[in-house]
Design an enzyme around this catalytic site. Structure first.
Site, PDB file in Angstrom:
ATOM      1  N   TYR A 142       0.993  -1.126  -0.043  1.00  0.00           N
ATOM      2  CA  TYR A 142       0.044   0.154  -0.033  1.00  0.00           C
ATOM      3  C   TYR A 142       0.779   1.242  -0.055  1.00  0.00           C
ATOM      4  O   TYR A 142       1.756   1.360   0.955  1.00  0.00           O
ATOM      5  CB  TYR A 142      -0.784  -0.033   1.194  1.00  0.00           C
ATOM      6  CG  TYR A 142      -1.827   1.083   1.224  1.00  0.00           C
ATOM      7  CD1 TYR A 142      -2.920   1.385   0.653  1.00  0.00           C
ATOM      8  CD2 TYR A 142      -1.626   2.185   2.273  1.00  0.00           C
ATOM      9  CE1 TYR A 142      -3.766   2.362   0.791  1.00  0.00           C
ATOM     10  CE2 TYR A 142      -2.293   3.166   2.289  1.00  0.00           C
ATOM     11  CZ  TYR A 142      -3.616   3.393   1.663  1.00  0.00           C
ATOM     12  OH  TYR A 142      -4.171   4.401   1.782  1.00  0.00           O
ATOM     13  N   ASP A 237       9.424   2.869  -0.408  1.00  0.00           N
ATOM     14  CA  ASP A 237       8.355   3.535   0.242  1.00  0.00           C
ATOM     15  C   ASP A 237       8.623   3.270   1.826  1.00  0.00           C
ATOM     16  O   ASP A 237       8.282   2.035   2.318  1.00  0.00           O
ATOM     17  CB  ASP A 237       6.878   3.042  -0.180  1.00  0.00           C
ATOM     18  CG  ASP A 237       5.713   3.632   0.716  1.00  0.00           C
ATOM     19  OD1 ASP A 237       5.899   4.167   1.894  1.00  0.00           O
ATOM     20  OD2 ASP A 237       4.484   3.485   0.373  1.00  0.00           O
ATOM     21  N   LYS A 265       4.580   9.708   8.033  1.00  0.00           N
ATOM     22  CA  LYS A 265       4.129   9.562   9.415  1.00  0.00           C
ATOM     23  C   LYS A 265       5.273   9.935  10.522  1.00  0.00           C
ATOM     24  O   LYS A 265       5.183  10.965  11.517  1.00  0.00           O
ATOM     25  CB  LYS A 265       3.709   8.387   9.676  1.00  0.00           C
ATOM     26  CG  LYS A 265       2.664   7.891   8.549  1.00  0.00           C
ATOM     27  CD  LYS A 265       2.270   6.410   9.030  1.00  0.00           C
ATOM     28  CE  LYS A 265       1.133   5.678   7.701  1.00  0.00           C
ATOM     29  NZ  LYS A 265       0.039   4.925   8.128  1.00  0.00           N
TER      30      LYS A 265
HETATM   31  N1  HOZ Z   1      -4.096   2.993   5.999  1.00  0.00           N
HETATM   32  C1  HOZ Z   1      -3.362   3.220   7.495  1.00  0.00           C
HETATM   33  C2  HOZ Z   1      -2.954   1.969   7.718  1.00  0.00           C
HETATM   34  N2  HOZ Z   1      -1.873   1.306   6.997  1.00  0.00           N
HETATM   35  C3  HOZ Z   1      -4.614   3.543   8.190  1.00  0.00           C
HETATM   36  C4  HOZ Z   1      -4.592   4.973   8.544  1.00  0.00           C
HETATM   37  C5  HOZ Z   1      -5.549   5.397   9.578  1.00  0.00           C
HETATM   38  O1  HOZ Z   1      -6.595   4.988   9.838  1.00  0.00           O
HETATM   39  O2  HOZ Z   1      -5.088   6.262  10.438  1.00  0.00           O
END
Ligand code: HOZ
Length: 428
Positions: A142, A237, A265
């Site tokens: 992802y 990534d 992040k």
């Molecule tokens: N897509 C995020 C984890 N891989 C989740 C992000 C969230 O819900 O804060």
């Protein structure tokens, strides 16, 4: 009715699914989301006053634990000087110097606001620099929600049982090629069929959005050689792995150097920050120096920079954080491994440093197809059991468990005890 439930009911009327990011809806674990009121160290506390040992850590950035004093104080100091200027600041320079000093492959870096933006911009740069259109990604990885990356994607798409998002045009999707994670020969075949057309290979050096899936020996270095041979760029990534698997990320840990790196992040210490960077001659192709356009009013926001600098400086000055994360990892994941040894159920544990996943699937889990074999109903039971024991896990089989330096041996032992109880209840 609990306050979290009441809030969820209100939220569903005005926010799609009641949440601002799909996995948070707890859709695949059969209960309603806990609304979090506060967090400190390794604990989060919900609106009903329940505290949990947290293994989500805001999906990665809380590597030092929640609300770390160094980060909080830096934010408070920055706020006193103003919130956003839309102009250059000294802290942006400090931040860029800091990132370049810890990531050997990064000579220049551009700040953005999220990992999605970082990847989107890195992909555009790769296309601009090579004059090629196609991108090779891996199933179950992802890379945020920009259109070209929502093909065979992990994270919330897996939870939702789909692999591609509606709303992505065929024109856009056709330029995204996919191979199985850890399958170098498939990547080679794809290059053969698309000779001279692939701008970049993008990969999570440790996949962490189909659950945690480590790279096989030789996979990352094989991608490096393949890209060199074919004139394509290698993009890591490191939104989840950067500053976590070591100060210099997975590239430092595995000794494989990408051309471009996307960060997110953790680099914001909990505020919304992303970044992409790489070799000077590539980054000089970004506007205003070059023809690859990318911009943003809030990019390099002074409050976000202050938080990020405080966290990164703390990590740089305290290498013992990484030793601590490794020893917590050995205690937690080593402990889970021991429990699995005495258990007949088909379960598999993957972990690398402070990231790990317990799959309710027969192992080994090496790629998307293996991860997909997980019994998500069993994960949901496990999740609810752990929550009832005061342990907050990712509300999806296909996400990671994140350790922070604020977790203690006591937290880990309580977690292992709860897992042991779950396994013995399940096998009874
Ligand atoms: N897509 C995020 C984890 N891989 C989740 C992000 C969230 O819900 O804060």
């Amino acid at each position: 009715m609990y306050r979290s439930e009441a809030l969820f009911e209100r939220a569903k009327k005005v926010i799609p699914g009641g949440v601002n990011s799909p996995v948070r809806a707890f859709g695949s674990v059969g209960c309603s989301p806990r609304f979090i009121k506060s967090a400190a160290g390794a604990l989060v506390t919900d609106e009903d006053g329940n505290s949990y040992i947290d293994y989500v850590g805001s999906w990665g950035p809380m590597i030092l634990g929640h609300n770390h004093p160094a980060v909080r104080e830096a934010v408070v100091r920055a706020v006193e000087n103003g919130l956003s200027f839309g102009a250059a600041t000294e802290n942006e320079v400090r931040m860029a110097e800091l990132v370049c000093s810890v990531f050997g492959s990064v000579e220049m870096v551009r700040m953005v606001n999220s990992g999605t933006e970082a990847v989107m911009s890195a992909v555009r740069l790769a296309r601009g620099a090579t004059g090629r259109d196609k991108i090779l990604k891996f199933e179950g990885c992802y890379h945020g929600h920009c259109d070209s990356m929502l093909v065979s994607a992990g994270s919330g798409l897996m939870t939702g049982g789909v692999s591609a998002s509606a709303g992505v045009t065929r024109g856009c999707a056709k330029d995204t090629l996919t191979a199985a994670y850890n399958d170098l020969s498939m990547a080679e075949e794809i290059f053969e069929k698309n000779r001279g057309e692939i701008a970049a290979v993008i990969v999570e050096p440790v996949a962490a959005n189909m659950g945690v899936v480590p790279p096989r020996e030789g996979f990352l270095s094989g991608l490096r050689s393949l890209c060199d041979r074919e004139g394509a760029l290698l993009v890591f990534d490191e939104v989840i792995t950067g500053f976590r698997l070591s100060l210099g990320g997975a590239q430092e840990r595995f000794g494989v150097i990408p051309d471009l790196t996307a960060l997110g992040k953790i680099i914001g210490g909990g505020l919304p920050v992303g970044a992409y960077g790489g070799r000077r001659e590539l980054m000089e192709q970004v506007a205003p120096l070059g023809r690859v356009y990318q911009a943003g009013t809030l990019s390099g926001n002074p409050v976000a920079m202050a938080a990020g600098i405080a966290q990164l400086e703390h990590l740089k000055a305290h290498p013992e954080v990484y030793e601590r994360l490794e020893s917590l990892s050995a205690r937690l994941f080593g402990g889970i491994q021991r429990l699995l040894g005495g258990c007949a159920a088909p379960l598999a544990l993957n972990f690398v440093g402070s990231l790990g996943s317990l799959f309710f699937a027969p192992g080994p889990v090496r790629n998307y197809a293996d991860a997909r074999r997980s019994d998500t109903g069993a994960y949901a039971r496990y999740f609810r059991h752990m929550l009832s024991r005061g342990i907050y896990l990712a509300p999806s089989q296909f996400e990671a468990m994140f350790l922070s330096a604020s977790h203690t041996d006591e937290h880990i032992d309580a977690t292992l005890e709860a897992i042991e109880d779950f396994l013995s209840k399940e096998s009874a």
